[in-house]
Motif scaffolding. Sequence first.
Motif, short mmCIF file in Angstrom:
data_model
loop_
_atom_site.label_atom_id
_atom_site.label_comp_id
_atom_site.label_asym_id
_atom_site.label_seq_id
_atom_site.Cartn_x
_atom_site.Cartn_y
_atom_site.Cartn_z
N GLY A 10 45.50 37.67 36.09
CA GLY A 10 45.34 37.09 37.42
C GLY A 10 43.90 37.09 37.88
O GLY A 10 43.00 37.57 37.20
N THR A 11 43.70 36.57 39.06
CA THR A 11 42.40 36.51 39.71
C THR A 11 42.39 37.48 40.88
O THR A 11 43.36 37.54 41.63
N LEU A 12 41.32 38.24 41.02
CA LEU A 12 41.17 39.19 42.13
C LEU A 12 40.10 38.64 43.07
O LEU A 12 38.98 38.37 42.66
N SER A 13 40.49 38.49 44.35
CA SER A 13 39.55 37.98 45.35
C SER A 13 39.83 38.66 46.68
O SER A 13 40.96 38.59 47.19
N GLY A 14 38.83 39.31 47.23
CA GLY A 14 38.99 39.96 48.53
C GLY A 14 40.06 41.03 48.55
O GLY A 14 40.72 41.23 49.56
N GLY A 15 40.28 41.68 47.42
CA GLY A 15 41.27 42.75 47.35
C GLY A 15 42.69 42.28 47.09
O GLY A 15 43.62 43.07 47.06
N THR A 16 42.88 40.98 46.86
CA THR A 16 44.21 40.43 46.58
C THR A 16 44.21 39.78 45.21
O THR A 16 43.34 38.97 44.89
N ALA A 17 45.19 40.14 44.41
CA ALA A 17 45.34 39.53 43.09
C ALA A 17 46.38 38.43 43.15
O ALA A 17 47.37 38.52 43.88
N SER A 18 46.15 37.36 42.41
CA SER A 18 47.13 36.28 42.36
C SER A 18 47.19 35.71 40.94
O SER A 18 46.24 35.81 40.17
N VAL A 19 48.34 35.15 40.63
CA VAL A 19 48.54 34.52 39.32
C VAL A 19 49.46 33.32 39.52
O VAL A 19 50.33 33.32 40.38
N THR A 20 49.22 32.28 38.74
CA THR A 20 50.06 31.09 38.77
C THR A 20 50.60 30.87 37.37
O THR A 20 49.85 30.88 36.40
N THR A 21 51.93 30.70 37.28
CA THR A 21 52.55 30.47 35.98
C THR A 21 53.88 29.76 36.15
O THR A 21 54.49 29.83 37.21
N SER A 22 54.32 29.09 35.11
CA SER A 22 55.66 28.50 35.10
C SER A 22 56.55 29.26 34.13
O SER A 22 57.67 28.87 33.87
N ALA A 23 56.05 30.39 33.60
CA ALA A 23 56.76 31.15 32.56
C ALA A 23 57.77 32.14 33.12
O ALA A 23 58.44 32.82 32.35
N ILE A 24 57.90 32.25 34.44
CA ILE A 24 58.82 33.21 35.05
C ILE A 24 59.82 32.42 35.88
O ILE A 24 59.43 31.59 36.70
N PRO A 25 61.12 32.66 35.72
CA PRO A 25 62.10 31.91 36.51
C PRO A 25 62.04 32.28 37.99
O PRO A 25 61.69 33.41 38.35
N VAL A 26 62.40 31.33 38.84
CA VAL A 26 62.47 31.56 40.28
C VAL A 26 63.53 32.63 40.54
O VAL A 26 64.58 32.65 39.91
N GLY A 27 63.25 33.53 41.46
CA GLY A 27 64.16 34.62 41.79
C GLY A 27 63.36 35.87 42.10
O GLY A 27 62.23 35.80 42.55
N THR A 28 63.92 37.03 41.80
CA THR A 28 63.23 38.30 42.01
C THR A 28 63.02 38.97 40.67
O THR A 28 63.95 39.08 39.87
N SER A 29 61.81 39.40 40.39
CA SER A 29 61.47 40.06 39.13
C SER A 29 60.70 41.34 39.42
O SER A 29 60.07 41.47 40.46
N THR A 30 60.75 42.27 38.48
CA THR A 30 59.91 43.46 38.58
C THR A 30 58.56 43.12 37.96
O THR A 30 58.47 42.71 36.80
N VAL A 31 57.51 43.27 38.77
CA VAL A 31 56.15 42.94 38.34
C VAL A 31 55.35 44.22 38.27
O VAL A 31 55.38 45.03 39.19
N THR A 32 54.64 44.41 37.17
CA THR A 32 53.75 45.56 37.00
C THR A 32 52.32 45.05 36.98
O THR A 32 51.98 44.17 36.18
N ALA A 33 51.49 45.57 37.87
CA ALA A 33 50.08 45.20 37.91
C ALA A 33 49.26 46.37 37.39
O ALA A 33 49.52 47.52 37.74
#
Length: 61
Positions: A10-33
């Motif tokens: 992901g990209t870190l900017s101003g203390g916030t990380a973000s990532v864009t992908t189509s590899a994860i289905p819509v819904g709720t997932s457990t994410v580890t950063a």
Amino acid sequence: MVTGGPTLTGTLSGGTASVTTSAIPVGTSTVTATYSGDSNFTGSSGSRRAPVLPPARSPSW
């Protein structure tokens, strides 16, 4: 990393990380950063369940 999914960078900017992908289905997932640290900050890791949202759609007029 998403449980059962791909490892993403992901990209870190101003203390916030973000990532864009189509590899994860819509819904709720457990994410580890994981942040490996640098000369100013110690590395850390954390997990939480997070919503995976569908892409925004542009209106068709």
